[in-house]
Design an enzyme around this catalytic site. Structure first.
Site, PDB file in Angstrom:
ATOM      1  N   ASP A 294      10.232  53.823  57.264  1.00 60.61           N
ATOM      2  CA  ASP A 294       9.650  53.482  58.555  1.00 60.61           C
ATOM      3  C   ASP A 294      10.375  52.238  59.041  1.00 60.61           C
ATOM      4  O   ASP A 294      10.656  51.333  58.260  1.00 60.61           O
ATOM      5  CB  ASP A 294       8.148  53.209  58.397  1.00 60.61           C
ATOM      6  N   THR A 296       9.545  49.733  61.434  1.00 54.32           N
ATOM      7  CA  THR A 296       8.773  48.499  61.539  1.00 54.32           C
ATOM      8  C   THR A 296       8.124  48.152  60.209  1.00 54.32           C
ATOM      9  O   THR A 296       7.418  48.965  59.618  1.00 54.32           O
ATOM     10  CB  THR A 296       7.684  48.642  62.617  1.00 54.32           C
ATOM     11  N   ASP A 534       4.166  50.767  56.238  1.00 53.05           N
ATOM     12  CA  ASP A 534       3.198  49.667  56.189  1.00 53.05           C
ATOM     13  C   ASP A 534       1.985  49.895  57.085  1.00 53.05           C
ATOM     14  O   ASP A 534       1.031  49.140  57.042  1.00 53.05           O
ATOM     15  CB  ASP A 534       3.868  48.340  56.574  1.00 53.05           C
TER      16      ASP A 534
END
Length: 783
Positions: A294, A296, A534
């Site tokens: 991912d 970010t 996250d």
């Protein structure tokens, strides 16, 4: 008006509220049951009970391995259970509602369908519903959707539970409550227990299944053969000898050593701020060949930083900076916060009027003494600007590098229609603000490492595909420019999806469900997939991946479902985890050959003894000597040797290729020794057979310990010394039911062991030619 207190009372009585029954990921009794009632434990428990009933307790010491292994498994799984049980996406304990025309605070769990819930800045949306009134209401849905820009909500727009209010106020009507809400459905799926697959554990289970099929017939045949052997014996002693044959076939120490290795690796990584929530997860990362990231929080820090302020009109630059400083002073979103950070030394101008940012029109506005100012998307503000061409060139230049570009434009108008705000025709682009997502310092070096290891990297993000692609190129996701795709164009057909996911490197605008399907698509092509993330939007993909990796700064739900958590969020810790996994796999392959050699030897002895009605050459305690000195104890130290050899599939096949013939050699040596000296006495025959196999197995240990460096030589001499002490020291010799060999018997032991060792050397060399040297130590993680 909203619902009444009576409506709430009736709904509470019927159980029709937002309350969700607390479920546990896996009951403790099931964890204990799963670790105790295993095939491995069933075989050993039966053997221990039988020996204690009809034999000597000293022949049942092998049961300690069973207890230790079960405890390690139970403790590690209970720890993981408590992490999952604490998983929660909805964290707001109270909500403000309008009931009977009055605003009141109630427990979020007591909300009912049709309640009118008031939303203010900082609130978490407690249920799914529909917006009835919006006063500049903007909601951050990034944790669920991956979209980093807050969404402006108007009347009639849906809201999802688990999202957060970042600006404005609003009122919404609850529609889906309790277990039906989005957040609770996600929580329920996340709490499903899923164990990481271990090739080592699977290989051992395969061996145990093979043994389970033959164990009962072997026991019966061994008992019968011992009763009708030439030497004769009681039925009780025949049973003990049969148990010795069966226990010898079980690689019990290998099961325990695998668990210990995982536990030690987890403890070492914990000191390096890497949390292994499942012991065998460290092995899985060493096998990963596709890494899904991912953007970010993994490649970038999730923060936006100011990169440049480019003036297009020097005469207005000072006034422009002052106006912009005032417009972003509240830091209402990430863009405003980052812009404010770059203007910290500027004195804000006095605002005469302010129009908040709207995601539909993509700009905010304000009026100062110098005129009207518009701040937002450059493609909107520069399209009709008087200096559109010059501004467009600057914007294009920086946007192509993956930066986020924002424009401040000026107009001479003194008033903006707040009900229907429009951009005046005389607007001029004055200031171009270049913002960039802060890339983690360790991202590029970690990407480079995985590329050198031939691990394919896929970047999966909810953000703009172009932006994600540019960042991926910056950190070197691929050696050549990446291929980018908008996930909204992904095909629905599973086979077509797998083709696309294999072909492209970067995907933007990916929904949580699409992330999950992409992981499954890669797995359908035979890949071992690791997924990092996250946000709550990553939970399902992390759950389905072979290995889920969460950042320590991520959402609690994400950390709960991940098998591995980088506590300090440092992506650069992953190569260390790979190194630990490689060490375990490479070294366990080396020591597995020792354990499975004993299994093969015991199986051969059981078959031949049963067929020819010969006396079984060993008591269980004799096998304890052989196992402890040539396998169990030295294997523990050998398994800790640094070794970064890359993972190779086919662990079980390669191990059996050396273990089966080596087992035949040792079994033959044992029977030859026993048959030669059986006429002297049963004790002498067992002693000679035990010493012959002990010396031959020590030679095999020496082969598996190559290259012989100082500490390995120390281990070998220590095992040899302990073996000699058992024979020389009378109490020890008597405990293990051995006799002191005569000179001729010693000669026989050495000759047979010498021949066996020579054959073992030939087997080892043939294995090395076919599969490569399993004892080669790779000293660098990049090799």
């Amino acid at each position: 008006m909203g619902k009444s207190s009576e409506d709430a009372r009736l709904a509470l009585e019927r159980g029709q509220t937002n309350r969700v029954e607390e479920t546990t990921s896996r009951p403790i009794k099931l964890i204990i049951k799963a670790n105790i009632f295993t095939l491995f434990n069933a075989i050993l428990t039966t053997a221990v009970v039988v020996v204690l009933l009809v034999g000597n307790w000293r022949d049942a010491v092998f049961g300690i391995v069973m207890v230790t292994n079960a405890l390690i498994g139970i403790i590690s799984e209970i720890r993981a259970k408590y992490v999952l049980d604490n998983l929660a996406i909805l964290e707001a304990p109270h909500s403000r509602v309008i009931r009977g025309g009055e605003e009141m605070e109630v427990a979020s769990a007591d909300l009912i369908q049709g309640d009118l819930v008031v939303l203010r800045v900082g609130d978490q949306v407690p249920t799914d519903g529909e917006v009835l009134a919006s006063y500049g209401l903007r909601i951050d849905e990034s944790m669920l959707t991956g979209e980093s820009v807050p969404v402006r909500k108007r009347e009639g727009d849906p809201v999802l539970s688990g999202t957060a209010v970042v600006a404005g106020e609003g009122l919404f009507e609850t529609q889906k409550i309790g277990a039906d809400s989005y957040a609770n459905q996600l929580t329920r799926q996340a709490k499903r227990f899923k164990k990481a697959e271990s090739e080592l554990a699977a290989g051992i289970d395969t061996i145990l299944k093979w043994i389970s099929w033959v164990i009962l017939p072997v026991v019966l045949l061994l008992v019968a053969s011992q009763l009708r052997s030439e030497e004769g014996t009681t039925w009780q002693h025949a049973v003990v000898l049969a148990i010795a044959g069966v226990v010898g076939m079980i690689p019990q120490g290998l099961v325990l050593l695998t668990s210990l290795n995982f536990a030690l690796a987890a403890a070492g990584l914990a000191r390096d701020k890497v949390l292994m929530q499942e012991l065998n997860a460290v092995e899985v990362l060493a096998r990963v060949d596709r890494l899904c990231l991912d953007k970010t929080g993994t490649i970038t820090t999730g923060e936006i930083a100011p990169e440049a302020f480019i003036s297009l009109n020097e005469g207005l630059e000072e006034q422009a900076r002052a106006a912009l400083a005032a417009m972003v002073a509240q830091g209402e979103n990430q863009t405003a916060t980052a812009t404010r950070a770059g203007l910290s030394a500027v004195e804000p101008a006095e605002l005469l009027q302010q129009v908040p940012f709207d995601s539909a029109r993509k700009w905010s506005a304000a009026v100062t003494e110098a005129g009207a100012w518009f701040y937002g998307a450059p493609e909107i503000l520069t399209s009709g600007a008087v200096n559109a061409e010059a501004a467009g060139a600057v914007v294009a230049k920086h946007a192509s590098s993956g930066a986020r570009v924002v424009c401040l434009a000026h107009s001479s108008v003194k008033r903006i229609d707040e009900d229907h705000p429009v951009i005046p025709p005389d607007v001029e682009a004055v200031l171009i603000v270049v913002l960039s997502e802060a890339i983690r310092e360790d991202a590029a070096s970690t990407m480079s490492y995985f590329l050198r290891q031939d691990v394919g990297i896929k970047v999966i993000s909810g953000d703009n595909p172009l932006t994600v692609g540019m960042i991926a190129n910056k950190v070197g996701v691929k050696r050549e420019p990446v291929k980018v795709m908008d996930a909204r164009d992904l095909p629905d057909d599973p086979e077509a999806l797998a083709e696309v996911v294999e072909e492209y490197d970067v995907f933007g605008r990916v929904t949580p469900e699409a992330k999950r399907q992409m992981v499954k698509a890669l797995q359908s092509r035979g890949h071992t997939v690791a997924m990092t993330g996250d946000g709550v939007n990553d939970v399902l993909a992390l759950k389905d991946a072979d290995l889920g990796i969460a950042m320590g700064s991520g959402a609690p739900a994400t950390r709960a479902v991940a098998k591995l958590v980088l506590i300090d969020g440092k992506f650069s810790k992953l190569p260390r985890v790979v190194a630990e996994g490689r060490r375990i796999i490479a070294n366990m392959e080396r020591v597995s050959a020792l354990f499975l050699t004993k299994t093969a030897m015991s199986a051969l002895l059981a078959v031949l003894v049963a067929i020819f009605a010969w006396r079984y050459p060993f008591l269980p305690r004799h096998l304890t000597i052989i196992s402890s000195l040539t396998i169990g104890t030295p294997a523990f130290f050998l398994a800790l040797t640094p070794n970064y050899r890359r993972y190779r599939a086919g662990f079980l096949r390669r191990t059996l290729y050396i273990a089966l013939p080596a087992g035949v050699v040792l079994g033959t040596a044992a029977l030859v020794s026993q048959r030669i000296y059986a006429s002297v006495s049963l004790e002498v025959a067992s002693t000679v057979a035990t010493l012959t196999v002990l010396i031959s197995a020590l030679y095999l240990l020496g082969m598996m310990s190559r290259p012989i460096v100082a500490y390995r030589a120390l281990i070998l001499f220590a095992m040899l010394g302990i073996g000699a002490a058992i024979v020389v020291v009378r109490p020890a010799r008597e405990f293990f039911a051995l006799t002191w060999p005569t000179t001729s018997q010693w000669v026989g032991v050495l000759v047979i062991a010498g021949v066996a060792s020579a054959v073992l050397e030939l087997i080892y060399r043939n294995h090395a030619r076919r599969f490569g040297d399993m004892t080669r130590i790779v000293g660098s993680i990049d090799e």
